[in-house]
Design an enzyme around this catalytic site. Structure first.
Site, mmCIF file in Angstrom:
data_model
loop_
_atom_site.group_PDB
_atom_site.id
_atom_site.type_symbol
_atom_site.label_atom_id
_atom_site.label_comp_id
_atom_site.label_asym_id
_atom_site.label_seq_id
_atom_site.Cartn_x
_atom_site.Cartn_y
_atom_site.Cartn_z
ATOM 1 N N VAL A 262 -35.814 -108.752 -25.526
ATOM 2 C CA VAL A 262 -37.219 -108.389 -25.403
ATOM 3 C C VAL A 262 -37.568 -108.027 -23.957
ATOM 4 O O VAL A 262 -38.206 -107.001 -23.695
ATOM 5 C CB VAL A 262 -38.112 -109.543 -25.920
ATOM 6 N N ASP B 202 -34.278 -112.616 -13.930
ATOM 7 C CA ASP B 202 -33.582 -113.494 -14.873
ATOM 8 C C ASP B 202 -32.863 -114.575 -14.071
ATOM 9 O O ASP B 202 -32.480 -114.351 -12.909
ATOM 10 C CB ASP B 202 -32.576 -112.707 -15.721
ATOM 11 N N PHE C 263 -43.061 -107.134 -31.562
ATOM 12 C CA PHE C 263 -42.639 -106.935 -32.957
ATOM 13 C C PHE C 263 -41.377 -106.085 -33.082
ATOM 14 O O PHE C 263 -41.034 -105.637 -34.168
ATOM 15 C CB PHE C 263 -43.772 -106.272 -33.753
ATOM 16 N N LEU C 264 -40.675 -105.830 -31.959
ATOM 17 C CA LEU C 264 -39.509 -104.938 -32.041
ATOM 18 C C LEU C 264 -38.402 -105.538 -32.907
ATOM 19 O O LEU C 264 -38.269 -106.758 -33.031
ATOM 20 C CB LEU C 264 -38.975 -104.601 -30.646
ATOM 21 N N LYS D 83 -47.946 -112.865 -35.183
ATOM 22 C CA LYS D 83 -46.489 -112.768 -35.013
ATOM 23 C C LYS D 83 -45.760 -113.608 -36.071
ATOM 24 O O LYS D 83 -44.890 -113.108 -36.786
ATOM 25 C CB LYS D 83 -46.130 -113.237 -33.589
ATOM 26 N N ASN E 121 -43.442 -112.209 -39.428
ATOM 27 C CA ASN E 121 -42.026 -112.553 -39.642
ATOM 28 C C ASN E 121 -41.851 -113.403 -40.904
ATOM 29 O O ASN E 121 -40.915 -113.195 -41.679
ATOM 30 C CB ASN E 121 -41.472 -113.311 -38.433
ATOM 31 N N CYS F 138 -34.588 -114.650 -34.899
ATOM 32 C CA CYS F 138 -36.026 -114.933 -35.053
ATOM 33 C C CYS F 138 -36.473 -115.476 -36.409
ATOM 34 O O CYS F 138 -37.193 -116.473 -36.445
ATOM 35 C CB CYS F 138 -36.828 -113.705 -34.665
ATOM 36 N N LYS G 57 -35.774 -119.296 -36.914
ATOM 37 C CA LYS G 57 -36.522 -120.211 -36.037
ATOM 38 C C LYS G 57 -38.037 -120.078 -36.252
ATOM 39 O O LYS G 57 -38.762 -121.062 -36.178
ATOM 40 C CB LYS G 57 -36.141 -119.990 -34.569
ATOM 41 N N ARG H 69 -26.346 -114.262 -33.511
ATOM 42 C CA ARG H 69 -27.148 -115.481 -33.596
ATOM 43 C C ARG H 69 -27.644 -115.684 -35.029
ATOM 44 O O ARG H 69 -28.210 -114.789 -35.636
ATOM 45 C CB ARG H 69 -28.334 -115.405 -32.620
HETATM 46 P P1 NAD Z 1 -32.715 -113.643 -25.128
HETATM 47 O O1 NAD Z 1 -32.036 -114.931 -25.303
HETATM 48 O O2 NAD Z 1 -32.053 -112.374 -25.520
HETATM 49 O O3 NAD Z 1 -33.156 -113.459 -23.585
HETATM 50 C C1 NAD Z 1 -33.862 -114.404 -22.866
HETATM 51 C C2 NAD Z 1 -33.524 -114.237 -21.375
HETATM 52 O O4 NAD Z 1 -34.361 -115.125 -20.633
HETATM 53 C C3 NAD Z 1 -32.082 -114.584 -21.029
HETATM 54 O O5 NAD Z 1 -31.492 -113.506 -20.318
HETATM 55 C C4 NAD Z 1 -32.196 -115.856 -20.158
HETATM 56 O O6 NAD Z 1 -31.207 -115.932 -19.156
HETATM 57 C C5 NAD Z 1 -33.585 -115.674 -19.571
HETATM 58 N N1 NAD Z 1 -34.222 -116.930 -19.132
HETATM 59 C C6 NAD Z 1 -34.204 -118.140 -19.742
HETATM 60 N N2 NAD Z 1 -34.962 -119.009 -19.037
HETATM 61 C C7 NAD Z 1 -35.463 -118.339 -17.969
HETATM 62 C C8 NAD Z 1 -36.303 -118.701 -16.889
HETATM 63 N N3 NAD Z 1 -36.803 -119.936 -16.772
HETATM 64 N N4 NAD Z 1 -36.591 -117.752 -15.981
HETATM 65 C C9 NAD Z 1 -36.099 -116.487 -16.071
HETATM 66 N N5 NAD Z 1 -35.289 -116.104 -17.080
HETATM 67 C C10 NAD Z 1 -34.986 -117.011 -18.023
HETATM 68 O O7 NAD Z 1 -34.112 -113.803 -25.901
HETATM 69 P P2 NAD Z 1 -34.922 -112.665 -26.675
HETATM 70 O O8 NAD Z 1 -34.235 -112.360 -27.972
HETATM 71 O O9 NAD Z 1 -35.257 -111.574 -25.738
HETATM 72 O O10 NAD Z 1 -36.256 -113.479 -27.071
HETATM 73 C C11 NAD Z 1 -37.223 -113.832 -26.105
HETATM 74 C C12 NAD Z 1 -38.507 -114.195 -26.839
HETATM 75 O O11 NAD Z 1 -38.993 -113.038 -27.552
HETATM 76 C C13 NAD Z 1 -38.368 -115.307 -27.889
HETATM 77 O O12 NAD Z 1 -39.550 -116.063 -27.923
HETATM 78 C C14 NAD Z 1 -38.212 -114.514 -29.183
HETATM 79 O O13 NAD Z 1 -38.649 -115.244 -30.308
HETATM 80 C C15 NAD Z 1 -39.138 -113.337 -28.954
HETATM 81 N N6 NAD Z 1 -38.819 -112.123 -29.724
HETATM 82 C C16 NAD Z 1 -37.513 -111.734 -29.861
HETATM 83 C C17 NAD Z 1 -37.234 -110.544 -30.559
HETATM 84 C C18 NAD Z 1 -35.819 -110.060 -30.768
HETATM 85 O O14 NAD Z 1 -35.629 -109.128 -31.545
HETATM 86 N N7 NAD Z 1 -34.812 -110.628 -30.135
HETATM 87 C C19 NAD Z 1 -38.295 -109.766 -31.076
HETATM 88 C C20 NAD Z 1 -39.604 -110.212 -30.885
HETATM 89 C C21 NAD Z 1 -39.863 -111.389 -30.203
HETATM 90 C C1 UGA Z 2 -37.290 -109.217 -37.074
HETATM 91 C C2 UGA Z 2 -38.567 -108.426 -37.380
HETATM 92 O O1 UGA Z 2 -38.254 -107.358 -38.280
HETATM 93 C C3 UGA Z 2 -39.182 -107.859 -36.089
HETATM 94 O O2 UGA Z 2 -40.412 -107.195 -36.396
HETATM 95 C C4 UGA Z 2 -39.438 -109.018 -35.138
HETATM 96 O O3 UGA Z 2 -39.974 -108.558 -33.911
HETATM 97 C C5 UGA Z 2 -38.125 -109.747 -34.866
HETATM 98 O O4 UGA Z 2 -37.581 -110.237 -36.126
HETATM 99 C C6 UGA Z 2 -38.327 -110.954 -34.003
HETATM 100 O O5 UGA Z 2 -39.358 -111.586 -34.037
HETATM 101 O O6 UGA Z 2 -37.350 -111.232 -33.331
HETATM 102 P P1 UGA Z 2 -34.771 -108.585 -36.460
HETATM 103 O O7 UGA Z 2 -34.547 -110.035 -36.188
HETATM 104 O O8 UGA Z 2 -34.212 -107.584 -35.514
HETATM 105 O O9 UGA Z 2 -36.345 -108.294 -36.523
HETATM 106 O O10 UGA Z 2 -34.173 -108.318 -37.900
HETATM 107 P P2 UGA Z 2 -34.676 -107.609 -39.249
HETATM 108 O O11 UGA Z 2 -34.366 -106.180 -39.226
HETATM 109 O O12 UGA Z 2 -36.074 -107.983 -39.572
HETATM 110 O O13 UGA Z 2 -33.710 -108.345 -40.302
HETATM 111 C C7 UGA Z 2 -33.782 -109.763 -40.453
HETATM 112 C C8 UGA Z 2 -32.807 -110.219 -41.509
HETATM 113 O O14 UGA Z 2 -33.223 -109.784 -42.802
HETATM 114 C C9 UGA Z 2 -31.381 -109.678 -41.323
HETATM 115 O O15 UGA Z 2 -30.447 -110.709 -41.583
HETATM 116 C C10 UGA Z 2 -31.287 -108.567 -42.354
HETATM 117 O O16 UGA Z 2 -29.971 -108.306 -42.805
HETATM 118 C C11 UGA Z 2 -32.133 -109.150 -43.474
HETATM 119 N N1 UGA Z 2 -32.676 -108.105 -44.400
HETATM 120 C C12 UGA Z 2 -33.584 -107.192 -43.973
HETATM 121 C C13 UGA Z 2 -32.252 -108.113 -45.719
HETATM 122 O O17 UGA Z 2 -31.427 -108.957 -46.142
HETATM 123 N N2 UGA Z 2 -32.776 -107.173 -46.579
HETATM 124 C C14 UGA Z 2 -33.690 -106.251 -46.184
HETATM 125 O O18 UGA Z 2 -34.143 -105.419 -47.029
HETATM 126 C C15 UGA Z 2 -34.113 -106.252 -44.838
#
Ligand code: NAD
Ligand code: UGA
Length: 423
Positions: free
Chosen positions: A12, A31, A148-149, A200, A204, A256, A259, A324
């Protein structure tokens, strides 16, 4: 244009930093992981995200994007700070806010007057308002701006989002954050901070619920002579249901959904609100890996002990390198517990994963195995040369948990094909 600090360079944070730089802002991304920061400074992006490495390189060249170790620089001399740090599952399923709190403690003394602290990490309803009191700076606003990506589509989802949601107690601060997204053309929604935080989780968890529903429906199809593909095709034609998130699979996973469903349930429990739908959504998903293992056990003749299986796909979905909470790995662990010997192939995974020895092609995985199990929907698996694959295997059995393979070609090549939801 504004000066933006981004804390956390993960999926993100890095996307946020690179995309804001593309939109013309000046961004400092921090970071704690120094090796990651160094690599990013050379435009080396670890994650498999289409377009992200190019945007990082572009931002570095234009000097609108910098990467720094430690948070100090990204907190001072900026107009906005975006918190993009992890919020993993903590005790009793609630979101663990340790990293968010740590950054806010640093920010309290470091940010300039008028700076807006923006919480992009996914946090429970009420967090933004509560931490604003902890920050205790009347000259600094704290705002919620959930992300929401989707992984694998991070750049396009950030630059062309379906919505931008900003929640704040002071509307002017929210409007300033909304203005940063000018140029994306996204519809915007300004709310109170608790509502934004809940949008959010609500989104999800709703998607996860839809998937658990479809997975149960697929199981029912197997008992009543129906085909889940036909059933969902009929459902998709109804706009009120929507066309997406109706593919059955080995369970939903990723960093996501698992959790966030647990965290929302924990929020509901603390508020003394019964939310049986959410409990059932999580429970159904827990059952799915066991159901897949039962299908594989049955397909190979009743016992998995000593059976050689090739796994196609290990990531939690196609289009990402993220392992993950991957359902594929949950299935692999259960298969191994029953004595199966596992090899696997995934286009984005090189290192062995727990009990799975990772090989470098689907053909290598097929060599001498008693069965194949498709666990991630990488399109290339549908294009395999099935007669050749069949010739390499010792028993021609495939369990396709993504209903991805072309049934006619696979069966013509002599396979017994087991899919989800085909009665
Ligand atoms: P990530 O684990 O990919 O990245 C988090 C980064 O933060 C790591 O590089 C880590 O080293 C760094 N970090 C940790 N503690 C820190 C600190 N105290 N100071 C500076 N850097 C620090 O996590 P992510 O997947 O990007 O998710 C971040 C947040 O966004 C979570 O709350 C997650 O739920 C949310 N989110 C994730 C997604 C997704 O698709 N991955 C989408 C929407 C929202
Ligand atoms: C999801 C949401 O789609 C994002 O909008 C949100 O920002 C993100 O979580 C987050 O909060 O991190 P993502 O984790 O990248 O995104 O994955 P998705 O594309 O939503 O898929 C989630 C799971 O559902 C995967 O295991 C996928 O294989 C499964 N899935 C999805 C199915 O089994 N069937 C489907 O039709 C669609």
């Amino acid at each position: 244009m504004s000066r933006i600090g981004v804390i956390g360079a993960g999926y993100v944070g890095l996307t946020t930093a690179a995309c804001f730089a593309r939109l013309g802002h000046t961004v400092v991304c921090a970071d704690v992981d120094e090796a990651k920061v160094e690599a990013l400074g050379r435009a080396e992006v670890g994650a498999h995200e289409p377009g992200l490495a190019e945007l990082v390189a572009e931002g570095l060249r234009a000097r609108r994007l910098r990467f720094v170790p430690g948070n100090a620089e990204a907190l001072s001399e900026v107009d906005f700070v975006f918190l993009c740090v992890p919020t993993p599952t903590g005790a009793d399923g609630a979101a663990d806010l340790t990293a968010v709190h740590a950054v806010l403690r640093e920010a309290r003394d470091a940010v300039a007057p008028g700076c807006v602290l923006v919480i992009k990490s996914t946090v429970p309803a009420g967090t933004t308002e509560r931490v604003a009191a902890l920050v205790g700076r009347p000259d600094v606003q704290v705002v919620s701006n959930p992300e929401f990506l989707r992984e694998g589509h991070a750049v396009e989802d950030f630059l062309r989002p379906q919505r931008v949601v900003v929640g704040a107690e002071v509307e002017e601060a929210a409007r300033r954050v909304v203005a940063l997204y000018e140029g994306t053309g996204a519809p915007t929604l300004v709310t109170g901070s608790a509502s934004a935080e809940l949008v959010k989780y609500a989104s999800n968890c709703f998607l996860a619920m839809k998937l658990s529903y479809v997975n149960s429906l697929a199981e029912l199809c197997e008992h009543v002579g129906a085909d889940i593909a036909d059933v969902t095709e009929g459902m998709r034609l109804d706009d009120r249901i929507g066309a997406s998130f109706l593919e059955p699979g080995p369970g939903w996973g990723g960093s996501c959904f698992p959790k966030d469903t647990r965290a929302l349930l924990s929020t509901a429990e603390k508020a003394d609100v019964d939310f049986p739908l959410l409990r059932a959504t999580i429970g159904t998903n827990g059952h799915q890996a066991h159901r897949v293992v039962a299908m594989v056990r049955e397909a190979v003749g009743g016992s998995l002990d000593g059976v050689r299986l090739g796994l196609l796909g290990l990531t939690f979905k196609a289009g990402t390198d993220d392992l993950r909470d991957s359902p594929a790995l949950a299935v692999a662990a259960l298969l191994a517990e029953e004595g199966a010997r596992l090899t696997g192939y995934d286009p984005c995974v090189e290192a062995d994963c727990g009990p799975v020895t990772v090989l470098d092609s689907p053909e290598a995985v097929a060599e001498g195995v008693d069965g194949l199990v498709v666990l991630t929907e990488w399109p290339e698996f549908a294009e395999l040369d099935w007669p050749n694959v069949a010739a390499a295997m010792s028993h021609q059995v495939i369990v396709d948990t993504r209903n991805l393979l072309p049934g006619d070609k696979v069966t013509e090549a002599g396979f017994r094909l087991v899919s989800l939801g085909r009665g």
